[in-house]
Design a protein around this motif. Structure first.
Motif, PDB file in Angstrom:
ATOM      1  N   SER A  13       0.837  -1.200   0.000  1.00  0.00           N
ATOM      2  CA  SER A  13       0.000   0.000   0.000  1.00  0.00           C
ATOM      3  C   SER A  13       0.864   1.239   0.000  1.00  0.00           C
ATOM      4  O   SER A  13       2.004   1.239   0.465  1.00  0.00           O
ATOM      5  N   THR A  14       0.297   2.299  -0.541  1.00  0.00           N
ATOM      6  CA  THR A  14       0.878   3.633  -0.394  1.00  0.00           C
ATOM      7  C   THR A  14      -0.104   4.449   0.423  1.00  0.00           C
ATOM      8  O   THR A  14      -1.311   4.217   0.364  1.00  0.00           O
ATOM      9  N   ALA A  15       0.409   5.375   1.214  1.00  0.00           N
ATOM     10  CA  ALA A  15      -0.468   6.119   2.124  1.00  0.00           C
ATOM     11  C   ALA A  15      -0.238   7.621   2.025  1.00  0.00           C
ATOM     12  O   ALA A  15       0.774   8.077   1.493  1.00  0.00           O
ATOM     13  N   GLY A  25      -5.284   5.537   2.111  1.00  0.00           N
ATOM     14  CA  GLY A  25      -4.412   4.447   1.674  1.00  0.00           C
ATOM     15  C   GLY A  25      -4.870   3.884   0.344  1.00  0.00           C
ATOM     16  O   GLY A  25      -6.061   3.892   0.023  1.00  0.00           O
ATOM     17  N   LEU A  26      -3.924   3.387  -0.436  1.00  0.00           N
ATOM     18  CA  LEU A  26      -4.217   2.786  -1.735  1.00  0.00           C
ATOM     19  C   LEU A  26      -3.446   1.481  -1.845  1.00  0.00           C
ATOM     20  O   LEU A  26      -2.214   1.466  -1.746  1.00  0.00           O
ATOM     21  N   GLY A 142      -8.138  -1.751  -3.022  1.00  0.00           N
ATOM     22  CA  GLY A 142      -8.634  -0.490  -3.538  1.00  0.00           C
ATOM     23  C   GLY A 142      -8.146   0.700  -2.736  1.00  0.00           C
ATOM     24  O   GLY A 142      -7.048   0.688  -2.166  1.00  0.00           O
ATOM     25  N   LEU A 143      -8.989   1.722  -2.649  1.00  0.00           N
ATOM     26  CA  LEU A 143      -8.682   2.963  -1.956  1.00  0.00           C
ATOM     27  C   LEU A 143      -9.500   3.052  -0.683  1.00  0.00           C
ATOM     28  O   LEU A 143     -10.683   2.734  -0.676  1.00  0.00           O
ATOM     29  N   THR A 144      -8.869   3.479   0.410  1.00  0.00           N
ATOM     30  CA  THR A 144      -9.589   3.670   1.666  1.00  0.00           C
ATOM     31  C   THR A 144      -9.335   5.066   2.214  1.00  0.00           C
ATOM     32  O   THR A 144      -8.212   5.565   2.170  1.00  0.00           O
TER      33      THR A 144
END
Length: 301
Positions: A13-15, A25-26, A142-144
């Protein structure tokens, strides 16, 4: 109950994505895979060379997360052998620790038959991580976009994100504790207001898929990038070069030191070639968002 080997797979993840500090986060299409088999005592073996120093460690983060999860349910885990493959760069701001924690939670859930709701997994992971951005993305995919204050946890989940992703990985590690130490204890009220405005617009644009606006807001952070970017060689030059070649925007990935670059699908290879030529001291990875979160499947014998 008869033991059945299984494998847990967790996305990187990237944040932050700029001003979404500790909340956005992604999930990325890089993975940690943990093969779990029966053993008389806990053992850990990493197949990736850069992770070798973590092999055999009794305080391994995966095991710690598994044991914490079991304890939360008043249960005791049977020991297991963990054999681990990963293509998530270690200590590069791509959620390697969150992936390990998520993996441990999933192992406990599977071994003990807990059938945990995803939100409970995020709650335990957030308690261990201290923030919900990476852990929620690794668990859900996904995206959060998350809020957590120790009592309440709320998550907005965007399952699919249609962009190309480039990650510029520097040759040296940058520990999260060191990166956190660069941040001030306080910021001015007017600075916080600007940062909040950017984060609000960023979140709305992410939810609606408006990546042109996302790209602009990614580069309007007031909370952490101004204090960290000096540690990244050619940061401003790289950002401008990405813009000049059509990228939506760029941001420090998590606590760093990698840089996250969002691009229109189909343009990422052109940007990669430019970055590899102009900034050869970085390793440029091409990847994409991961729609799938964590999963566990029985190993075929």
């Amino acid at each position: 109950m008869k033991w059945k080997d299984f494998t847990v797979t967790v996305p990187a993840s990237t944040a932050n994505l700029g001003p979404g500090f500790d909340s956005i986060g992604l999930a990325l299409d890089l993975h940690l895979s943990i093969h779990v088999s029966q053993a008389s005592e806990w053992t850990v073996r990493y197949n990736e060379e850069s992770y070798q120093h973590l092999s055999g460690s009794s305080d391994n983060l995966i095991i710690a997360a598994a044991k914490k999860t079991a304890a939360a349910y008043g249960r005791e885990l049977p020991p297991a052998k963990l054999e681990i493959d990963t293509d998530i760069p270690l200590s590069r701001g791509l959620g390697s620790s969150a992936a390990a924690i998520a993996g441990g939670i999933e192992i406990a859930d599977r071994l003990l038959g807990l059938n945990m709701p995803l939100k409970e997994k995020v709650e335990i992971g957030t308690e261990m991580e201290g923030h919900p951005d990476n852990i929620s993305a690794s668990l859900l995919g996904g995206l959060t976009i998350s809020y957590a204050d120790g009592e309440e946890l709320s998550i907005v989940h965007v399952p699919e994100v249609e962009i190309g992703v480039l990650i510029l990985v520097p040759p040296t590690e940058f520990l999260t504790t060191e990166s956190r130490g660069l941040l001030p204890e306080e910021v001015l009220h007017k600075t916080a207001v600007r940062g909040s405005m950017a984060a609000n617009v960023l979140s709305a644009a992410l939810a609606t898929g408006d990546w042109n606006t996302v790209g602009r807001m990614m580069e309007r952070d007031e909370f952490h990038e101004p204090f960290r970017k000096s540690r990244f060689p050619d940061f401003d030059i790289i950002r401008q070069a990405c813009r000049d070649h059509g990228a939506y925007g760029s941001a420090i990935s998590g606590a760093g030191p990698s840089l996250f670059i969002a691009a229109e699908k189909g343009k990422e290879e052109e940007i990669r070639q430019m970055l590899s030529e102009r900034f050869p001291h970085y390793d440029c990875l091409l990847t994409k968002p991961s729609t799938a979160g964590i999963k566990a499947v029985q190993t075929v014998q």
